[in-house]
Design an enzyme around this catalytic site. Structure first.
Site, PDB file in Angstrom:
ATOM      1  N   GLY A  14       1.635  -4.019  -2.234  1.00  0.00           N
ATOM      2  CA  GLY A  14       0.659  -4.686  -3.101  1.00  0.00           C
ATOM      3  C   GLY A  14       0.833  -4.233  -4.543  1.00  0.00           C
ATOM      4  N   ARG A  17      -0.029  -6.627  -8.492  1.00  0.00           N
ATOM      5  CA  ARG A  17      -1.248  -6.849  -9.281  1.00  0.00           C
ATOM      6  C   ARG A  17      -2.208  -5.670  -9.131  1.00  0.00           C
ATOM      7  NH1 ARG A  17      -4.363 -10.720  -7.209  1.00  0.00           N
ATOM      8  NH2 ARG A  17      -3.213 -11.057  -5.275  1.00  0.00           N
ATOM      9  N   VAL A  66       2.811  -7.338   4.716  1.00  0.00           N
ATOM     10  CA  VAL A  66       2.751  -6.034   5.402  1.00  0.00           C
ATOM     11  C   VAL A  66       2.165  -6.147   6.811  1.00  0.00           C
ATOM     12  CG1 VAL A  66       2.674  -4.613   3.304  1.00  0.00           C
ATOM     13  CG2 VAL A  66       0.523  -5.384   4.362  1.00  0.00           C
ATOM     14  N   ASN A  92      -1.135   0.304  -0.250  1.00  0.00           N
ATOM     15  CA  ASN A  92      -2.197  -0.201  -1.120  1.00  0.00           C
ATOM     16  C   ASN A  92      -2.567  -1.663  -0.838  1.00  0.00           C
ATOM     17  OD1 ASN A  92      -3.625  -0.528  -3.976  1.00  0.00           O
ATOM     18  ND2 ASN A  92      -2.026  -2.088  -3.868  1.00  0.00           N
ATOM     19  N   SER A 144     -11.422   2.639   0.765  1.00  0.00           N
ATOM     20  CA  SER A 144     -12.456   2.106  -0.119  1.00  0.00           C
ATOM     21  C   SER A 144     -13.771   2.811   0.182  1.00  0.00           C
ATOM     22  CB  SER A 144     -12.631   0.608   0.144  1.00  0.00           C
ATOM     23  OG  SER A 144     -13.834   0.132  -0.424  1.00  0.00           O
ATOM     24  N   TYR A 157     -13.906  -5.700   6.417  1.00  0.00           N
ATOM     25  CA  TYR A 157     -13.251  -4.827   5.421  1.00  0.00           C
ATOM     26  C   TYR A 157     -13.686  -3.363   5.606  1.00  0.00           C
ATOM     27  CZ  TYR A 157     -11.790  -3.492   0.614  1.00  0.00           C
ATOM     28  OH  TYR A 157     -11.226  -2.901  -0.497  1.00  0.00           O
ATOM     29  N   LYS A 161     -11.140  -0.377   6.462  1.00  0.00           N
ATOM     30  CA  LYS A 161     -11.002   0.762   5.549  1.00  0.00           C
ATOM     31  C   LYS A 161     -11.439   2.068   6.224  1.00  0.00           C
ATOM     32  CE  LYS A 161      -9.280  -1.273   1.889  1.00  0.00           C
ATOM     33  NZ  LYS A 161      -7.841  -1.119   1.605  1.00  0.00           N
ATOM     34  N   TYR A 202     -24.289  -9.919  -9.104  1.00  0.00           N
ATOM     35  CA  TYR A 202     -24.093  -8.885  -8.066  1.00  0.00           C
ATOM     36  C   TYR A 202     -23.446  -7.650  -8.691  1.00  0.00           C
ATOM     37  CZ  TYR A 202     -22.154  -6.489  -3.968  1.00  0.00           C
ATOM     38  OH  TYR A 202     -21.819  -5.541  -3.031  1.00  0.00           O
TER      39      TYR A 202
HETATM   40  P1  NDP Z   1      -5.736  -7.404  -5.833  1.00  0.00           P
HETATM   41  O1  NDP Z   1      -6.306  -8.560  -5.104  1.00  0.00           O
HETATM   42  O2  NDP Z   1      -5.848  -7.352  -7.317  1.00  0.00           O
HETATM   43  O3  NDP Z   1      -4.191  -7.198  -5.428  1.00  0.00           O
HETATM   44  C1  NDP Z   1      -3.850  -7.166  -4.086  1.00  0.00           C
HETATM   45  C2  NDP Z   1      -2.386  -6.823  -3.936  1.00  0.00           C
HETATM   46  O4  NDP Z   1      -2.067  -6.756  -2.526  1.00  0.00           O
HETATM   47  C3  NDP Z   1      -1.471  -7.856  -4.533  1.00  0.00           C
HETATM   48  O5  NDP Z   1      -0.337  -7.206  -5.054  1.00  0.00           O
HETATM   49  C4  NDP Z   1      -1.096  -8.713  -3.325  1.00  0.00           C
HETATM   50  O6  NDP Z   1       0.167  -9.382  -3.431  1.00  0.00           O
HETATM   51  C5  NDP Z   1      -1.006  -7.656  -2.252  1.00  0.00           C
HETATM   52  N1  NDP Z   1      -1.145  -8.198  -0.903  1.00  0.00           N
HETATM   53  C6  NDP Z   1      -2.178  -8.895  -0.375  1.00  0.00           C
HETATM   54  N2  NDP Z   1      -1.919  -9.217   0.900  1.00  0.00           N
HETATM   55  C7  NDP Z   1      -0.681  -8.718   1.197  1.00  0.00           C
HETATM   56  C8  NDP Z   1       0.142  -8.720   2.336  1.00  0.00           C
HETATM   57  N3  NDP Z   1      -0.247  -9.299   3.490  1.00  0.00           N
HETATM   58  N4  NDP Z   1       1.353  -8.122   2.257  1.00  0.00           N
HETATM   59  C9  NDP Z   1       1.757  -7.530   1.114  1.00  0.00           C
HETATM   60  N5  NDP Z   1       1.014  -7.473   0.002  1.00  0.00           N
HETATM   61  C10 NDP Z   1      -0.191  -8.071   0.035  1.00  0.00           C
HETATM   62  O7  NDP Z   1      -6.438  -6.120  -5.180  1.00  0.00           O
HETATM   63  P2  NDP Z   1      -6.828  -4.709  -5.808  1.00  0.00           P
HETATM   64  O8  NDP Z   1      -5.778  -4.250  -6.711  1.00  0.00           O
HETATM   65  O9  NDP Z   1      -8.217  -4.788  -6.280  1.00  0.00           O
HETATM   66  O10 NDP Z   1      -6.845  -3.812  -4.473  1.00  0.00           O
HETATM   67  C11 NDP Z   1      -5.778  -2.946  -4.135  1.00  0.00           C
HETATM   68  C12 NDP Z   1      -6.229  -2.060  -2.989  1.00  0.00           C
HETATM   69  O11 NDP Z   1      -7.379  -1.311  -3.396  1.00  0.00           O
HETATM   70  C13 NDP Z   1      -6.650  -2.836  -1.746  1.00  0.00           C
HETATM   71  O12 NDP Z   1      -6.295  -2.121  -0.592  1.00  0.00           O
HETATM   72  C14 NDP Z   1      -8.153  -2.878  -1.871  1.00  0.00           C
HETATM   73  O13 NDP Z   1      -8.768  -3.033  -0.624  1.00  0.00           O
HETATM   74  C15 NDP Z   1      -8.426  -1.513  -2.473  1.00  0.00           C
HETATM   75  N6  NDP Z   1      -9.710  -1.403  -3.166  1.00  0.00           N
HETATM   76  C16 NDP Z   1     -10.007  -2.195  -4.254  1.00  0.00           C
HETATM   77  C17 NDP Z   1     -11.217  -2.055  -4.885  1.00  0.00           C
HETATM   78  C18 NDP Z   1     -11.606  -2.852  -6.083  1.00  0.00           C
HETATM   79  O14 NDP Z   1     -12.760  -2.746  -6.524  1.00  0.00           O
HETATM   80  N7  NDP Z   1     -10.729  -3.652  -6.656  1.00  0.00           N
HETATM   81  C19 NDP Z   1     -12.227  -1.101  -4.397  1.00  0.00           C
HETATM   82  C20 NDP Z   1     -11.808  -0.331  -3.263  1.00  0.00           C
HETATM   83  C21 NDP Z   1     -10.580  -0.483  -2.678  1.00  0.00           C
HETATM   84  P3  NDP Z   1       0.289 -10.812  -4.221  1.00  0.00           P
HETATM   85  O15 NDP Z   1       0.106 -10.506  -5.668  1.00  0.00           O
HETATM   86  O16 NDP Z   1       1.664 -11.278  -3.928  1.00  0.00           O
HETATM   87  O17 NDP Z   1      -0.791 -11.665  -3.663  1.00  0.00           O
END
Ligand code: NDP
Length: 249
Positions: A14, A17, A66, A92, A144, A157, A161, A202
């Protein structure tokens, strides 16, 4: 003076982004070569590769779901082959499909468990061999606060987590004798595409409960991950660092 992660090789799932992108760039800034996995955002992934190469490190992006065991294996073998080894794995990649349980469809449950939790198993199991062979390494799993305290509308979720927290501790015990640490980082509310989908009212309500009075930035999570991945943290294993501005202390 050498950098903390000088010459190390990392996989960040991941990494195209949000938090994963910030982690990939921070690891590179601290000296690591980095392979990122992304699911669909090829353009964003290419930008991350260019940014890391701009820092003078090697980088590659591998399109990977993944949740698919075979694709996860391909990610590990491509990264290990092109970087010439593996020292750090950051699990991640994650998604949300928020709904109250009554309205949650079986596919909302399955997709979230498959990507967040099964994804950790798929990549870790196949990356373990390289790390064990080196007899050193660090795995950091992104969980998380939702897995720690549970969140309304996030039964899927929160379960995934919380599963990652248990997985982290079990893996820490399995891999300690091989000099491999396994830790988790639990972000609170962080400013990424994931939280942009939340209703502004929210988010405002949540912010009122955060002692630091604001949501976090991706780089603030990345710094904690880089520390756990570094040799400075080599005696820390099975732990979770919470990066949430005090929300769940
Ligand atoms: P984003 O939605 O901004 O980014 C998600 C990333 O995961 C992207 O790079 C996406 O790829 C990738 N991804 C999604 N599904 C798959 C898959 N099946 N296989 C491979 N890659 C995948 O999320 P965040 O950056 O916000 O979150 C990152 C991590 O942090 C996650 O695990 C999330 O649960 C955790 N988190 C986030 C919080 C928040 O407030 N943002 C809070 C707590 C935990 P692509 O760009 O190609 O879609």
């Amino acid at each position: 003076m050498s950098l903390p992660l000088q010459g190390l090789k990392a996989i960040v799932t991941g990494g195209s982004r949000g938090i994963g992108r910030a982690i990939a760039v921070e690891l590179a800034r601290q000296g690591s070569d980095v392979a990122i996995a992304y699911k669909g955002s090829a353009e964003a992934a290419a930008e991350v590769v260019a940014e890391i190469e701009g820092l003078g490190r090697r980088a590659l992006a591998v399109q990977t779901d993944v949740g698919d065991f075979v694709q996860a294996g391909n990610l590990v073998s491509e990264a290990t082959r092109q970087l010439g080894g593996l020292d750090i794995l950051v699990n991640n990649a994650g998604i949300t499909r928020d709904k109250l349980l009554l309205g949650m469809r079986p596919e909302d449950w399955d997709d979230v468990i498959r990507t967040n939790l099964t994804g950790c198993f798929n990549v870790t199991q196949q990356a373990m061999r390289s790390l064990v062979r080196n007899r050193k390494g660090a795995i950091v799993n992104i969980t998380s606060v939702s897995g720690r305290v549970g969140m309304k509308g996030q039964a899927n979720y929160s379960a995934a987590k919380a599963g990652i927290i248990g997985f982290t501790k079990a893996m820490a015990k399995e891999l300690a004798s091989r000099n491999i640490t396994v830790n988790a980082v639990a972000p609170g509310f962080i400013d990424t595409d994931m939280t942009k989908t939340l209703a502004p009212e929210y988010l405002k309500g949540v912010t009122d409960f955060i002692p630091m009075g604001r949501i976090g930035q991706s780089w603030e999570v990345a710094k904690a991950v880089a520390f756990l991945a570094s040799p400075d943290a080599r005696y820390i294993t099975g732990q979770m660092i919470v990066v949430d501005g005090g929300l769940t202390m």
